[in-house]
Motif scaffolding. Structure first.
Motif, PDB file in Angstrom:
ATOM      1  N   ARG A  71       2.809  -4.123  -3.619  1.00 54.23           N
ATOM      2  CA  ARG A  71       1.415  -4.564  -3.454  1.00 54.23           C
ATOM      3  C   ARG A  71       0.574  -3.303  -3.379  1.00 54.23           C
TER       4      ARG A  71
ATOM      5  N   TRP B 105       0.838  -1.193   0.000  1.00 48.83           N
ATOM      6  CA  TRP B 105       0.000   0.000   0.000  1.00 48.83           C
ATOM      7  C   TRP B 105       0.883   1.257   0.000  1.00 48.83           C
TER       8      TRP B 105
ATOM      9  N   HIS C  40      -5.028  -6.955  -3.657  1.00 47.77           N
ATOM     10  CA  HIS C  40      -3.919  -6.155  -4.175  1.00 47.77           C
ATOM     11  C   HIS C  40      -3.420  -6.697  -5.509  1.00 47.77           C
TER      12      HIS C  40
END
Length: 184
Positions: free
Chosen positions: A141, A10, A107
């Motif tokens: 991701r 993230w 993801h």
């Protein structure tokens, strides 16, 4: 020897950008999370294919009944990133790449592996205490909205290259272009 993994889950920012003028651009995948920034060089074709395949994954996920992963059909405006690259310090040049989908976290996953340069004398690579080269990889991701924005920006960056000659189909250089039109 263990691989040095630059992992981002993230990330605050993940973009493709370039350094240089059209016809002599170097493409970079740049990822930032907090103060950690990694920039890896890759080919224009790798950039274009990455955007294409991310879009394919996202479009396939949209067709899943109920779209349980909340995949946006368009780039969320708050995720649009048209800013230039942050100062680039190339970590490594990318060879092989892989792209995947992790349904447990929703993801899109990008893996980029260092390509070993033979006889380049490049001293920017990581080395262990014995001076041996340490293999490196980038693992990113990113959520589906970020992936959608990443693909859109990447297509825009790739398409911003040299214009194509309408006669021969080859790129037109800044300093001119001479071509022989195809015979009819």
């Amino acid at each position: 020897m263990p691989t040095r993994v630059h992992e981002f889950v993230w990330p605050d920012r993940v973009v493709i950008g370039t350094v240089g003028v059209p016809g002599a651009r170097t493409f970079y995948l740049q990822v930032r999370s907090g103060t950690q920034i990694v920039s890896i060089a890759l080919e224009k074709q790798q950039s274009a294919l990455l955007a294409e395949k991310i879009d394919e994954i996202l479009y396939q996920l949209i067709t899943v009944e109920g779209n349980r992963f909340s995949v946006p059909s368009r780039t969320p405006i708050e995720l649009v990133d048209n800013d230039p690259l942050e100062p680039v310090q190339e970590q490594f040049r990318t060879g092989a790449m892989s792209l995947g989908w992790d349904p447990t976290t929703a993801h899109v996953v990008i893996e980029a592996y260092h390509i070993a340069d033979v006889d380049t004398g490049d001293n920017s690579e990581s080395h262990d205490h014995d001076g041996a080269e340490v293999p490196e990889m980038l693992l990113v991701r990113m959520p589906v909205g970020t992936a959608r924005a990443f693909a859109k920006r990447t297509r825009k960056v790739v398409d911003a290259g040299r214009p194509i000659c309408p006669l021969c189909g080859y790129p037109v250089d800044v300093d001119g272009h001479i071509c022989t039109p195809p015979e009819v």
